[in-house]
Structure formats: C-alpha cells, structure tokens
Design a protein around this motif. Sequence first.
Motif, short mmCIF file in Angstrom:
data_model
loop_
_atom_site.label_atom_id
_atom_site.label_comp_id
_atom_site.label_asym_id
_atom_site.label_seq_id
_atom_site.Cartn_x
_atom_site.Cartn_y
_atom_site.Cartn_z
N TYR A 1 15.39 55.32 66.56
CA TYR A 1 14.80 56.64 66.30
C TYR A 1 15.24 57.68 67.32
O TYR A 1 14.73 58.80 67.32
CB TYR A 1 13.27 56.55 66.27
CG TYR A 1 12.71 55.74 65.13
CD1 TYR A 1 13.47 55.46 64.00
CD2 TYR A 1 11.41 55.24 65.18
CE1 TYR A 1 12.96 54.71 62.95
CE2 TYR A 1 10.89 54.49 64.13
CZ TYR A 1 11.67 54.23 63.02
OH TYR A 1 11.16 53.49 61.99
N ASN B 1 3.59 60.39 66.92
CA ASN B 1 3.71 59.88 65.55
C ASN B 1 2.50 60.24 64.71
O ASN B 1 2.62 60.67 63.55
CB ASN B 1 3.90 58.36 65.60
CG ASN B 1 4.56 57.81 64.36
OD1 ASN B 1 5.36 58.47 63.72
ND2 ASN B 1 4.22 56.58 64.01
N LYS C 1 2.77 62.85 61.52
CA LYS C 1 2.52 62.32 60.18
C LYS C 1 1.29 62.93 59.53
O LYS C 1 1.25 63.15 58.31
CB LYS C 1 2.42 60.79 60.23
CG LYS C 1 3.77 60.14 60.47
CD LYS C 1 3.74 58.64 60.32
CE LYS C 1 5.17 58.08 60.39
NZ LYS C 1 5.20 56.61 60.26
N LYS D 1 7.24 61.43 46.54
CA LYS D 1 7.64 60.48 47.56
C LYS D 1 7.96 61.23 48.86
O LYS D 1 8.69 62.22 48.83
CB LYS D 1 8.87 59.68 47.10
CG LYS D 1 8.57 58.70 45.97
CD LYS D 1 9.81 57.92 45.58
CE LYS D 1 9.50 56.93 44.46
NZ LYS D 1 10.70 56.16 44.05
N MET E 1 7.52 59.23 55.35
CA MET E 1 6.48 58.20 55.24
C MET E 1 7.01 57.02 54.43
O MET E 1 6.34 56.47 53.57
CB MET E 1 5.22 58.78 54.57
CG MET E 1 4.70 60.05 55.20
SD MET E 1 4.07 59.84 56.87
CE MET E 1 2.58 58.91 56.57
N GLU E 2 8.24 56.61 54.71
CA GLU E 2 8.90 55.48 54.05
C GLU E 2 8.90 55.62 52.53
O GLU E 2 8.78 54.65 51.79
CB GLU E 2 8.23 54.14 54.43
CG GLU E 2 8.30 53.81 55.91
CD GLU E 2 7.19 54.50 56.71
OE1 GLU E 2 6.08 54.69 56.18
OE2 GLU E 2 7.46 54.87 57.86
N ASN E 3 9.03 56.88 52.06
CA ASN E 3 9.09 57.19 50.63
C ASN E 3 7.83 56.75 49.87
O ASN E 3 7.88 56.52 48.66
CB ASN E 3 10.34 56.60 49.97
CG ASN E 3 11.56 57.45 50.21
OD1 ASN E 3 11.48 58.69 50.22
ND2 ASN E 3 12.70 56.83 50.42
N ARG E 4 6.70 56.65 50.58
CA ARG E 4 5.45 56.34 49.91
C ARG E 4 4.86 57.59 49.25
O ARG E 4 5.11 58.70 49.68
CB ARG E 4 4.44 55.77 50.91
CG ARG E 4 4.70 54.33 51.31
CD ARG E 4 3.76 53.90 52.42
NE ARG E 4 4.12 54.47 53.70
CZ ARG E 4 3.28 54.66 54.72
NH1 ARG E 4 2.00 54.34 54.56
NH2 ARG E 4 3.70 55.16 55.86
#
Length: 311
Positions: A256, A275, A279, A298, A302-305
């Motif tokens: 990162y 973080n 977020k 998506k 957010m990890e495509n959530r």
Amino acid sequence: MGKKVIDFKEGDHLNVNLLISNLVKGTTNSGAPYLSLTLQDSSKSIEAKLWDVKGEIEKLMAVGKVFNFDMEIIKYRNNLQAKVIKVLPVSAKEIDENDFVFRSPVSTDDLRLSIQSAVNQINNETIARIVSAALNFYSKDFYDYPAASKIHHNYIGGLATHTSGMLKIANALCDIYPLVNRDYLLAGVILHDLGKIEELSSPVVTEYTTEGKLLGHISIIDARLLQIGIELHLEESEELLILRHMVLAHHGQNEYGSPVLPKTIEAELLYMIDNIDAKMNILEKALGEIKEGEFTQKLFAMENRQFLKHK
C-alpha cells in the motif's frame, strides 16, 4: 444555476452549466472520436459521454473549465449518466466558483480550532516544536487542500477535515488505552498526510504533481521532517526518529506504499485510524447518494463491495 446534479433523474433533459473535473478522449470501433467526462457542481459529480465530438469543441474543452451542457440523463450499468447533445462555452463573468466545487462541511475556523487544540495537548517540547514547524511550513495550503484526488475527503478543506476527524479518534483511543503515548499519536496524525500538499497540484480539480508521481506524499513528508529536524538541531533526537517512522509506516503495508511496517504501538494505531476515517468518509458519501433499502454501487476502495442503506 438551475437543477443540481444531486437532483438529476433518469429521463431528465437539461441545460446546465457544469465544471469538467475529468476528461478522457476515446475512439469508437468505427473511428469516431468521443469524450468521457466527469461533470460536477457543488452538490455531486456525474459521468458523461459526448459522442461524435467536433474538433473545435474538443480543442476548447479542458479539465477545470465550466461549459453549458445540453444533455439527457440515462441509466447505464445501474448508475445515472449524462448523454451530452450540445456544448457551449460560458463566459468567466457568468461563473461563481462556489457553484462548482466541493467544500468541507466543517468551517475553516472550526478546523483550525480543532487542530490547534491538539497541538496544545502535546506536552513533549521536542515533538511540539517539530509539529509546529511542519504546520508553519504548510500553513498557506493546509486548510485548503483535499486529502486525495478522488477516493476520500476529495474536496476543498478535505486534508484538514480528515486530520481533525482522526484527532478525535486518536484522543478517544488514548483515553481507552493508557499505554499509548498521546503526544506521539496526535503528532503522527497531524503530520502523516502533510506531504499531499506537495503531492497534489491544487485544492480544486487536483492532479498529481511531478514530485507526487515520482516520490509520493510519504517520502515527501519524511524528507521534510528530516529537514525540519536539521534546522531545529533535533536531527539526532529519538522523537524525530519515532515521528519519521510513523509517517513512513502509516499505510500499514508495503503493497500500500509504506516502505516500512508499523513497529511502535502509535504507528500501528495511526495506520488503523487513518483507515477508519478514510473508509467512513467513502461510506458516508456513497450511502448519502442512495435511498433506504438500496445498495451502493461497487466501491473500489472497499474491495468492490456494495453496502446496504438500511432503516
């Protein structure tokens, strides 16, 4: 000003002035030129397409400029998108910048008060001197710059808003966990993203500078802290070493962008607090754009959530 972007609905046919915040040129399979645009006013942004773009219009259009758009609002992949029919230039005399830029919901005065209050909490004189020197160096821009170009707190005053939010979390955690050195944690929060002022080009429609692309904000602020330490004759101090470690480690993982992993309790907490605040800002924005019972689109960060906005 007319209808705001946040109020656009599928099927609308609109004639509005909007700022171009992103522009990408493309060519269709048949060879026809088109533009992919991000258009915005002070309420929200919207993706747009201008098909079969004419050369004279293409030459005029640029990021950071306001134009008058005649367009239809359609739904594409479950998101609203603008299909541009016609574009006209707008005189600078007709434009109020405040109608087209995103600003922090917190006033500059409140942000200054919040951050200065945290500086005043730092008891260690060496740490306080380093933090004050860094803030003085960046004082001209600190309360204007965004915290990022796109992902989170990407508005005028976003950097200070992000810092202020993190300071509240940091103070709460110090109250819960007495083992944590409050001076180091508050200082790390204030210092960690100051390099973004050199990494990003400006408060409005920001892009990455050459220094930002080649060095990144983590390396930039580390070098700045070393320079400050030398100027204050503190370059050999443990305090400077710990603070430099905190900013270098604040992304938490090598992949990162952090050259080192957190190796003090305050560095670990700084990574987690950063973080959390980033977020939560992403989620606040995404959930604010939908109705109860709906899912967000998506979210890349957010990890495509997708997140449900429940009652």
